[in-house]
Scaffold this motif. Structure first.
Motif, PDB file in Angstrom:
ATOM      1  N   ALA A  79      31.961  40.806  41.963  1.00 52.23           N
ATOM      2  CA  ALA A  79      32.203  39.368  42.092  1.00 52.23           C
ATOM      3  C   ALA A  79      33.649  39.104  41.682  1.00 52.23           C
ATOM      4  O   ALA A  79      34.265  39.922  40.989  1.00 52.23           O
ATOM      5  CB  ALA A  79      31.238  38.568  41.225  1.00 52.23           C
ATOM      6  N   TYR A  80      34.157  37.967  42.112  1.00 50.57           N
ATOM      7  CA  TYR A  80      35.555  37.637  41.837  1.00 50.57           C
ATOM      8  C   TYR A  80      35.652  36.341  41.051  1.00 50.57           C
ATOM      9  O   TYR A  80      34.739  35.519  41.077  1.00 50.57           O
ATOM     10  CB  TYR A  80      36.334  37.531  43.149  1.00 50.57           C
ATOM     11  CG  TYR A  80      36.325  38.829  43.926  1.00 50.57           C
ATOM     12  CD1 TYR A  80      37.224  39.834  43.631  1.00 50.57           C
ATOM     13  CD2 TYR A  80      35.382  39.044  44.930  1.00 50.57           C
ATOM     14  CE1 TYR A  80      37.199  41.036  44.324  1.00 50.57           C
ATOM     15  CE2 TYR A  80      35.353  40.238  45.626  1.00 50.57           C
ATOM     16  CZ  TYR A  80      36.258  41.239  45.319  1.00 50.57           C
ATOM     17  OH  TYR A  80      36.229  42.419  45.995  1.00 50.57           O
ATOM     18  N   MET A  81      36.772  36.178  40.353  1.00 48.27           N
ATOM     19  CA  MET A  81      36.986  34.996  39.525  1.00 48.27           C
ATOM     20  C   MET A  81      38.115  34.145  40.076  1.00 48.27           C
ATOM     21  O   MET A  81      39.155  34.671  40.492  1.00 48.27           O
ATOM     22  CB  MET A  81      37.337  35.406  38.090  1.00 48.27           C
ATOM     23  CG  MET A  81      36.207  36.038  37.309  1.00 48.27           C
ATOM     24  SD  MET A  81      36.681  36.389  35.584  1.00 48.27           S
ATOM     25  CE  MET A  81      37.742  37.824  35.819  1.00 48.27           C
ATOM     26  N   SER A  82      37.920  32.839  40.068  1.00 51.38           N
ATOM     27  CA  SER A  82      39.036  31.930  40.314  1.00 51.38           C
ATOM     28  C   SER A  82      39.993  32.026  39.137  1.00 51.38           C
ATOM     29  O   SER A  82      39.651  32.546  38.064  1.00 51.38           O
ATOM     30  CB  SER A  82      38.524  30.497  40.453  1.00 51.38           C
ATOM     31  OG  SER A  82      38.000  30.046  39.209  1.00 51.38           O
ATOM     32  N   ASP A  83      41.203  31.532  39.317  1.00 52.65           N
ATOM     33  CA  ASP A  83      42.155  31.540  38.203  1.00 52.65           C
ATOM     34  C   ASP A  83      41.620  30.740  37.027  1.00 52.65           C
ATOM     35  O   ASP A  83      41.810  31.109  35.857  1.00 52.65           O
ATOM     36  CB  ASP A  83      43.496  30.969  38.657  1.00 52.65           C
ATOM     37  CG  ASP A  83      44.281  31.954  39.519  1.00 52.65           C
ATOM     38  OD1 ASP A  83      43.861  33.124  39.600  1.00 52.65           O
ATOM     39  OD2 ASP A  83      45.303  31.559  40.100  1.00 52.65           O
ATOM     40  N   THR A  84      40.947  29.641  37.318  1.00 52.11           N
ATOM     41  CA  THR A  84      40.399  28.806  36.250  1.00 52.11           C
ATOM     42  C   THR A  84      39.307  29.541  35.482  1.00 52.11           C
ATOM     43  O   THR A  84      39.243  29.480  34.250  1.00 52.11           O
ATOM     44  CB  THR A  84      39.850  27.497  36.826  1.00 52.11           C
ATOM     45  OG1 THR A  84      40.925  26.756  37.398  1.00 52.11           O
ATOM     46  CG2 THR A  84      39.190  26.650  35.754  1.00 52.11           C
TER      47      THR A  84
END
Length: 238
Positions: A79-84
């Motif tokens: 899974a990936y993360m937004s910058d926030t």
């Protein structure tokens, strides 16, 4: 059902305010942790069990990537993360009370339990009037990603669904004609992340998807046509 943009923003602001208005170090640490969990559920689409199971070596901050082990469908995935979301996780890592633990989120009894996180969401729900659960935040993520133009096959892989039919539930509640509204909203919601593409081809593709989804809901639809529609969707968005 997913939360509306206004509802999820209200919840976001309430947890942020809980951080700035915390009266004790414990309340502050708890609110910082809760905000990180909130973004992992909403911006990353994780299940509550997946959030609570995260270990430090599952997190690649440079690549904004999370390794999810043995999820509900008994598959590993990324899974990936937004910058926030990444920033919120970094803030939690900087102040977490048990820095030697292998788990990202901990309590005095060990790793954070899904029921404990659910109770925290219920607490915020009662305080700000947003009927939130971990599952509703995941639903919100899924429907917003579809509305923004994410191919349903990509969303299926991202969410870790074994069957496309499960992912199609989210397609049924996403309206591709709201694409422009979502694009404008996400820029305000998370300006540090990349903006969504607004190509006409993407919008046409979403209209086609919507039509196929509507046909899938036809009572008594023959299994052969059902399978054909799913094949068409996959062929057009691969």
């Amino acid at each position: 059902h997913p939360l509306s943009v206004e509802q999820v923003r209200r919840l976001e602001r309430f947890i942020q305010t809980a951080i700035t208005e915390a009266k004790t170090d414990f309340e502050w640490e708890l609110a910082v942790r809760d905000l990180a969990c909130f973004y992992l559920l909403w911006h990353c689409g994780l299940r509550v069990s997946e959030v609570c199971s995260l270990r430090l070596n599952d997190i690649d901050m440079d690549a904004r990537r999370l390794f999810i082990h043995n999820s509900k469908e008994r598959k590993d995935r990324i899974a990936y993360m937004s910058d926030t979301a990444a920033l919120a996780v970094q803030q939690h890592l900087a102040i977490r009370p048990d820095p030697d633990s292998v788990h990202l989120f901990t309590t005095q009894h060990g790793a954070l339990h899904p029921r404990s996180l659910q109770r925290r969401l219920v607490h915020y729900s009662h305080q700000c009037g947003v009927p939130v659960t971990a599952q509703r935040l995941r639903h919100t993520f899924a429907s917003q990603m579809l509305a923004s133009g994410m191919p349903v096959s990509s969303l299926q892989r991202y969410l870790g669904h074994e069957n496309l039919d499960t992912t199609m539930i989210y397609a049924e509640v996403s309206d591709p004609l709201l694409r422009q509204d979502y694009y404008q909203g996400i820029a305000t919601l998370d300006p540090s992340s990349d903006k969504l593409s607004m190509s006409e081809s993407g919008l046409t593709q979403q209209r086609t998807l919507r039509q196929l989804v509507e046909e899938l809901k036809t009572p008594g639809l023959e299994q052969s046509r059902h399978d054909e529609i799913l094949d068409i969707i996959l062929a057009n968005i691969s």
